[in-house]
Motif scaffolding. Structure first.
Motif, PDB file in Angstrom:
ATOM      1  N   ALA A   1       0.831  -1.214   0.000  1.00 25.81           N
ATOM      2  CA  ALA A   1       0.000   0.000   0.000  1.00 25.81           C
ATOM      3  C   ALA A   1       0.862   1.258   0.000  1.00 25.81           C
ATOM      4  CB  ALA A   1      -0.933  -0.010   1.216  1.00 25.81           C
ATOM      5  N   GLU A   2       1.903   1.293   0.842  1.00 24.66           N
ATOM      6  CA  GLU A   2       2.789   2.464   0.874  1.00 24.66           C
ATOM      7  C   GLU A   2       3.547   2.628  -0.437  1.00 24.66           C
ATOM      8  OE1 GLU A   2       5.212   1.676   4.322  1.00 24.66           O
ATOM      9  OE2 GLU A   2       3.992   3.010   5.557  1.00 24.66           O
ATOM     10  N   ALA A   3       4.029   1.517  -0.989  1.00 25.05           N
ATOM     11  CA  ALA A   3       4.767   1.581  -2.254  1.00 25.05           C
ATOM     12  C   ALA A   3       3.882   2.150  -3.359  1.00 25.05           C
ATOM     13  CB  ALA A   3       5.292   0.202  -2.639  1.00 25.05           C
ATOM     14  N   GLY A   4       2.633   1.767  -3.372  1.00 24.72           N
ATOM     15  CA  GLY A   4       1.707   2.291  -4.375  1.00 24.72           C
ATOM     16  C   GLY A   4       1.359   3.745  -4.141  1.00 24.72           C
ATOM     17  N   ALA A   5       1.050   4.085  -2.904  1.00 26.10           N
ATOM     18  CA  ALA A   5       0.599   5.445  -2.596  1.00 26.10           C
ATOM     19  C   ALA A   5       1.728   6.466  -2.620  1.00 26.10           C
ATOM     20  CB  ALA A   5      -0.084   5.454  -1.221  1.00 26.10           C
ATOM     21  N   LEU A   6       2.909   6.093  -2.123  1.00 25.47           N
ATOM     22  CA  LEU A   6       3.991   7.067  -1.972  1.00 25.47           C
ATOM     23  C   LEU A   6       5.020   7.027  -3.093  1.00 25.47           C
ATOM     24  CD1 LEU A   6       4.531   6.622   1.860  1.00 25.47           C
ATOM     25  CD2 LEU A   6       3.284   8.445   0.700  1.00 25.47           C
ATOM     26  N   LEU A   7       5.196   5.872  -3.721  1.00 19.90           N
ATOM     27  CA  LEU A   7       6.207   5.747  -4.768  1.00 19.90           C
ATOM     28  C   LEU A   7       5.610   5.476  -6.146  1.00 19.90           C
ATOM     29  CD1 LEU A   7       8.859   3.630  -2.828  1.00 19.90           C
ATOM     30  CD2 LEU A   7       8.893   6.084  -3.273  1.00 19.90           C
ATOM     31  N   GLY A   8       4.295   5.322  -6.226  1.00 21.36           N
ATOM     32  CA  GLY A   8       3.656   5.103  -7.518  1.00 21.36           C
ATOM     33  C   GLY A   8       3.842   3.707  -8.079  1.00 21.36           C
ATOM     34  N   VAL A   9       4.200   2.753  -7.236  1.00 24.46           N
ATOM     35  CA  VAL A   9       4.381   1.379  -7.711  1.00 24.46           C
ATOM     36  C   VAL A   9       3.030   0.864  -8.207  1.00 24.46           C
ATOM     37  CG1 VAL A   9       4.967  -0.977  -7.024  1.00 24.46           C
ATOM     38  CG2 VAL A   9       6.311   0.951  -6.175  1.00 24.46           C
TER      39      VAL A   9
ATOM     40  N   PHE B   1      11.059  -2.974  -9.723  1.00 20.83           N
ATOM     41  CA  PHE B   1      11.920  -1.799  -9.622  1.00 20.83           C
ATOM     42  C   PHE B   1      11.391  -0.830  -8.557  1.00 20.83           C
ATOM     43  CE2 PHE B   1      13.116   2.532 -10.776  1.00 20.83           C
ATOM     44  CZ  PHE B   1      14.500   2.410 -10.716  1.00 20.83           C
ATOM     45  N   GLY B   2      10.088  -0.618  -8.536  1.00 25.97           N
ATOM     46  CA  GLY B   2       9.506   0.250  -7.511  1.00 25.97           C
ATOM     47  C   GLY B   2       9.736  -0.281  -6.113  1.00 25.97           C
ATOM     48  N   LEU B   3       9.632  -1.598  -5.949  1.00 23.64           N
ATOM     49  CA  LEU B   3       9.879  -2.193  -4.635  1.00 23.64           C
ATOM     50  C   LEU B   3      11.362  -2.137  -4.270  1.00 23.64           C
ATOM     51  CD1 LEU B   3       7.382  -5.182  -4.789  1.00 23.64           C
ATOM     52  CD2 LEU B   3       7.141  -3.051  -3.502  1.00 23.64           C
ATOM     53  N   TYR B   4      12.254  -2.212  -5.257  1.00 21.87           N
ATOM     54  CA  TYR B   4      13.689  -2.000  -4.988  1.00 21.87           C
ATOM     55  C   TYR B   4      13.918  -0.575  -4.500  1.00 21.87           C
ATOM     56  CZ  TYR B   4      14.842  -6.341  -7.463  1.00 21.87           C
ATOM     57  OH  TYR B   4      14.938  -7.647  -7.854  1.00 21.87           O
ATOM     58  N   CYS B   5      13.249   0.394  -5.127  1.00 24.58           N
ATOM     59  CA  CYS B   5      13.382   1.795  -4.691  1.00 24.58           C
ATOM     60  C   CYS B   5      12.912   1.948  -3.249  1.00 24.58           C
ATOM     61  CB  CYS B   5      12.599   2.726  -5.620  1.00 24.58           C
ATOM     62  SG  CYS B   5      13.301   2.830  -7.281  1.00 24.58           S
ATOM     63  N   TYR B   6      11.817   1.287  -2.907  1.00 30.16           N
ATOM     64  CA  TYR B   6      11.312   1.286  -1.537  1.00 30.16           C
ATOM     65  C   TYR B   6      12.394   0.749  -0.601  1.00 30.16           C
ATOM     66  CZ  TYR B   6       8.049   0.144   2.298  1.00 30.16           C
ATOM     67  OH  TYR B   6       7.401   0.061   3.499  1.00 30.16           O
ATOM     68  N   THR B   7      12.946  -0.404  -0.957  1.00 33.80           N
ATOM     69  CA  THR B   7      13.962  -1.052  -0.126  1.00 33.80           C
ATOM     70  C   THR B   7      15.201  -0.182   0.026  1.00 33.80           C
ATOM     71  OG1 THR B   7      13.163  -3.207  -0.843  1.00 33.80           O
ATOM     72  CG2 THR B   7      15.366  -3.140   0.107  1.00 33.80           C
ATOM     73  N   ILE B   8      15.669   0.394  -1.069  1.00 34.88           N
ATOM     74  CA  ILE B   8      16.864   1.239  -1.025  1.00 34.88           C
ATOM     75  C   ILE B   8      16.615   2.465  -0.157  1.00 34.88           C
ATOM     76  CG2 ILE B   8      18.319   2.751  -2.451  1.00 34.88           C
ATOM     77  CD1 ILE B   8      17.990   0.557  -4.670  1.00 34.88           C
ATOM     78  N   THR B   9      15.422   3.037  -0.226  1.00 32.62           N
ATOM     79  CA  THR B   9      15.090   4.193   0.609  1.00 32.62           C
ATOM     80  C   THR B   9      15.156   3.832   2.082  1.00 32.62           C
ATOM     81  OG1 THR B   9      13.666   5.098  -1.124  1.00 32.62           O
ATOM     82  CG2 THR B   9      13.307   5.918   1.123  1.00 32.62           C
ATOM     83  N   VAL B  10      14.573   2.710   2.457  1.00 28.54           N
ATOM     84  CA  VAL B  10      14.584   2.288   3.871  1.00 28.54           C
ATOM     85  C   VAL B  10      16.014   1.984   4.321  1.00 28.54           C
ATOM     86  CG1 VAL B  10      13.793   0.529   5.503  1.00 28.54           C
ATOM     87  CG2 VAL B  10      12.202   1.479   3.823  1.00 28.54           C
ATOM     88  N   ILE B  11      16.779   1.290   3.487  1.00 29.69           N
ATOM     89  CA  ILE B  11      18.165   0.978   3.854  1.00 29.69           C
ATOM     90  C   ILE B  11      18.979   2.260   4.002  1.00 29.69           C
ATOM     91  CG2 ILE B  11      20.309  -0.071   3.021  1.00 29.69           C
ATOM     92  CD1 ILE B  11      18.539  -2.321   1.830  1.00 29.69           C
ATOM     93  N   TRP B  12      18.810   3.208   3.062  1.00 31.96           N
ATOM     94  CA  TRP B  12      19.526   4.483   3.168  1.00 31.96           C
ATOM     95  C   TRP B  12      19.165   5.175   4.484  1.00 31.96           C
ATOM     96  CZ3 TRP B  12      17.372   9.265   3.917  1.00 31.96           C
ATOM     97  CH2 TRP B  12      18.280  10.315   3.990  1.00 31.96           C
ATOM     98  N   TYR B  13      17.886   5.183   4.800  1.00 36.52           N
ATOM     99  CA  TYR B  13      17.446   5.863   6.017  1.00 36.52           C
ATOM    100  C   TYR B  13      18.060   5.206   7.252  1.00 36.52           C
ATOM    101  CZ  TYR B  13      14.643   8.038   9.571  1.00 36.52           C
ATOM    102  OH  TYR B  13      14.259   8.736  10.689  1.00 36.52           O
TER     103      TYR B  13
END
Length: 144
Positions: A44-52, A69-81
């Motif tokens: 739900a967050e990936a769809g609403a916040l990242l447009g997945v 790819f969208g879920l990788y972006c989600y993962t990379i964002t959390v790991i970076w944080y």
């Protein structure tokens, strides 16, 4: 149907689970639901916040790549944080800016994305120096 409610209340039920699996005991069905909940929140967050899932793809390969790819972006964002963006005061600062979040204890994905955006913007407007950034420059960007 499994009806759940908090022991401290006697008014209604907080959750109703419906299943066609009649062989699995209720505690296992409830555990399966709790395991699945974090996946549902992530999707739900990936769809609403990242447009997945919003891409208008036509080719098979593009369709097969867009959501992962969208879920990788989600993962990379959390790991970076977790590795670079987290500051212990993040949730408290958010509570001060939005007093209706009185129980906010942890940063949300939207908080992480906002901090990543601020960091990227700060980096783009830093003066360019030859060579590697100094430790102070790195800390400044991380604290943006």
């Amino acid at each position: 149907m499994i009806l759940l409610r908090d022991d401290a209340t006697d008014t209604g039920y907080g959750l109703a689970l419906i299943t066609t699996d009649l062989a699995t005991p209720s505690p296992k069905l409830i555990a399966r639901y709790t395991w699945r909940w974090s996946i549902e929140v992530t999707c739900a967050e990936a769809g609403a916040l990242l447009g997945v899932g919003d891409a208008r793809n036509r080719t098979r390969a593009a369709i097969e790549r867009a959501v992962p790819f969208g879920l990788y972006c989600y993962t990379i964002t959390v790991i970076w944080y977790v590795l670079h963006g987290h500051h212990p005061r993040d949730a408290a600062d958010h509570r001060e800016q939005a007093p209706w979040y009185t129980t906010k204890a942890d940063p949300s994905l939207s908080d992480m994305i906002a901090k990543l955006r601020r960091t990227i913007i700060a980096v783009r407007f830093m003066p360019i120096h030859p060579g590697q950034p100094t430790a102070q420059e790195i800390r400044t960007v991380q604290q943006a």
